[in-house]
Design an enzyme around this catalytic site. Sequence first.
Site, short mmCIF file in Angstrom:
data_model
loop_
_atom_site.label_atom_id
_atom_site.label_comp_id
_atom_site.label_asym_id
_atom_site.label_seq_id
_atom_site.Cartn_x
_atom_site.Cartn_y
_atom_site.Cartn_z
CG ASN A 1 -1.67 1.02 1.41
OD1 ASN A 1 -2.39 1.41 0.76
ND2 ASN A 1 -1.64 2.00 1.86
CD GLU A 2 -1.26 5.69 0.97
OE1 GLU A 2 -0.54 6.37 1.93
OE2 GLU A 2 -2.18 5.55 0.70
CG ASN A 3 4.86 -0.98 -1.41
OD1 ASN A 3 3.13 -0.99 -1.82
ND2 ASN A 3 4.80 -1.07 -0.07
#
Length: 824
Positions: free
Chosen positions: A399-401
Amino acid sequence: MIKIRLTGQWEHHRGSLGGPWEVWRQDKLQNHYNVPWHAVELPHTYNGLDVLDPDGKYYQGQGWYRTKLQADNPYPQGRTLLHFEGAGQRTDVYVYTNKVGSHLGGYDEFTVDITEAAAEARGIERYQGLIPVAVACDNSRELETIPSDASDFNLYGGIYRYLNLVYVPAVSLERVHVEPKLSDDHSSCRVAVRAVLYNPENLQDEVTLKVVIRNREGQELAQFQLREKPWTGMKELAVTELANPTLWTTDEPYLYSCEVVLESAYGRTEQVERFGARSFEFVKSGPFKLNGERLLLRGTHRHEDHAGVGPAMTEEMIRTEMQLIKDMGANFIRLGHYQQSRIVLDLCDELGILVWEEIPWCRGGLGGEQYKQQCRDMLTAMIEQHYNHPSVILWGLGNENDWECDFDYFDQEEIRKFMKELHELSHKLDPSRLTAIRRCEFCKDIIDVYSPSIWAGWYRGIYTDYEESSRQAFENVDSFFHMEWGADNLATRHVEKTYTGFEFIKSGDGDTDERDGDYLLTGGEPRVSRDGDWSETYFCEMIDWYLKSQEKMDWLTGAAQWAFKDFATPVRPDSPIPYLNMKGIIERDFTKKEAYYVYQSYWTTKPMARIYGHTMPVRWGAEGELKSFKVYSNCTEAELFLNGVSLGVKRRDSQNFPAAGLRWESALKPGMNQVKVVATKDGVTVTDELSFEYQTEAWGQPAELKLNSKKQEDGNILVEAVAYDASGVRCLDALNFVRFGVTGDGKLIDRQGTVRGSSLIQLTNGRARIVIDPVGGAAASVPVTGFVSAGGPAASLAASGTKHEPVSIVSVASAGLPTAFLTI
């Protein structure tokens, strides 16, 4: 197998110890070196309250638990295990001072074998055959672990899911996987059953196995028996075909069962797993299909977080929450941003809620080999432990890397390389499901299903940009699925006219992605999240637009609002309730906000009607001014009555924004007004009504706060602070932060993350409330002396040893306003 939940008879110490001997030394060296312990029940976190302390950062460090177990394993040469359903974030397990196991990761299950250590500890005479067990949990910050502390959620510490004492024979079943695969025409379902043994002594006595497949009604559909030497790894036990299977759907979640029984010279163990017959498909450049038919995924998100207890929710709490989600009409949930309790997954299977579950590789970047190995381990554990759930369709890899934070380097190619490794590992472990991530544009071509960041109407753009932004994103990937949309909304804050930002915010170009820093309340470009009113009114209007748009987006796979319930977070100290992400549809204690009923009006079929504004006790405006009334309903038509007079009948049209055309206008009379709606659908009539006051007096700047109180049914007292101007007129749009305090016998029930449980909070429509426990304070059993009463000198309530009625002085303060006091 015998499984016992260990909930009671535990003690806890928050803080570090020199080692496990310090847990027990006072038992031997009486009255020396005492460590403070207090009784707790599991599940438990030592961050249940401090994550919402408005004045300080929550504790991250060691916390210890201890108990003395009555362990009586009935199996000859049987194994005694401790099965943790989740503990955070690093866990060491001791029997007396003997370390018997460790685990890294706060969200996956793990088991520790205490057989030999328990036998040894049983000989300690002072414990009289009981087994002293200590567990050290630690949620200290460590860069080379996931999740990052930049994540928008707390990293809780403690044994915050259930812990079980388990007895198994010397050879037992460790894990059973059931793999159902539908034929293309759904006329049959191939079911393969595989199993792993637990055999730590590597015994080779032959075992007998029986595999039974049953339908939901308990009727036996297939049975297999076999004799085998114990094996290592995963072994296929049976394969069968089910003719004309009943399909698992979100409306009718039909579950079969598979029972595997293992018998040997050492005893009998069995495992029952449920499974469903279903197929799913994300059509390339098209919609989502379940069992070959298009299904619009209508979803939300869940964090493990609740008022007063953090993630340490009981099974009853979890069941309540999941039923609320289903009753709202959702058919999908993303479990953000980590593997969640087995209870949650079981309920998704039973209720018909499809699942995206993910590992907590969330923000921060990519660390070294230890970091990567933890990602691999947690992905493997999540898939192996939740393999049988028909509700699961997507394994989330991150997530949201794209959010750089934790390291002084940020290498997109290395992140891509590792994302590809996880994608391949997921498909190796489970070829039947797909992979997904949210918000990492430079990895969107690697995984199967991608969600970009689209926050039209909150972090970027305006909510009427939603469909255009989604369409642009849809055309840039093979499989588009919109995760995370919504707006922060402070429960019980309402406005007569919402801030939309239409005049000031750049719109119309599809540029609605959230960027680093957009969540901050200062700086950057104009945006509703910074400049808006954070009201339930705006939230409902925004939801209304999204939902009516989704009904006509025939190419859309689905979307999931962020998040179902308000939750604690370390990165939002400036929220109207500090350290709270308040994008929830319900409050942190299950109290429904108005938005809940907006969703029901679009997503449910059972007739319902809800007049907007049940938590708006006072409306305001000029005398004779036309005011709007909105009804959120799934009924065909509705009639509204104001003070007993009909305002007419309206027919519902989902594309008639707002409120699907169920809106009326009329003038209100000063003082009390009553509104009632009568709505019908398919011959069924439902009603809703509310009363409120209409204030026509204009007000100036807040000049004072006044307190009042009301006793509750449970004996607690609800205290309310109201803002007034210099002329004594209520200031119904006042936004001041206020702080409650109490002196005396009472105790604030605060740090709950709710509008009735926060000692520091922004006013909602000129008021703030908090609940007081009148006898729960530190002084409850000690006479209170020498405190200051309102407007008077120090007062002495009682002399030492004298009983008195509980008395407290409640105060409320706000910058620039005089402090108000109330005696209760």
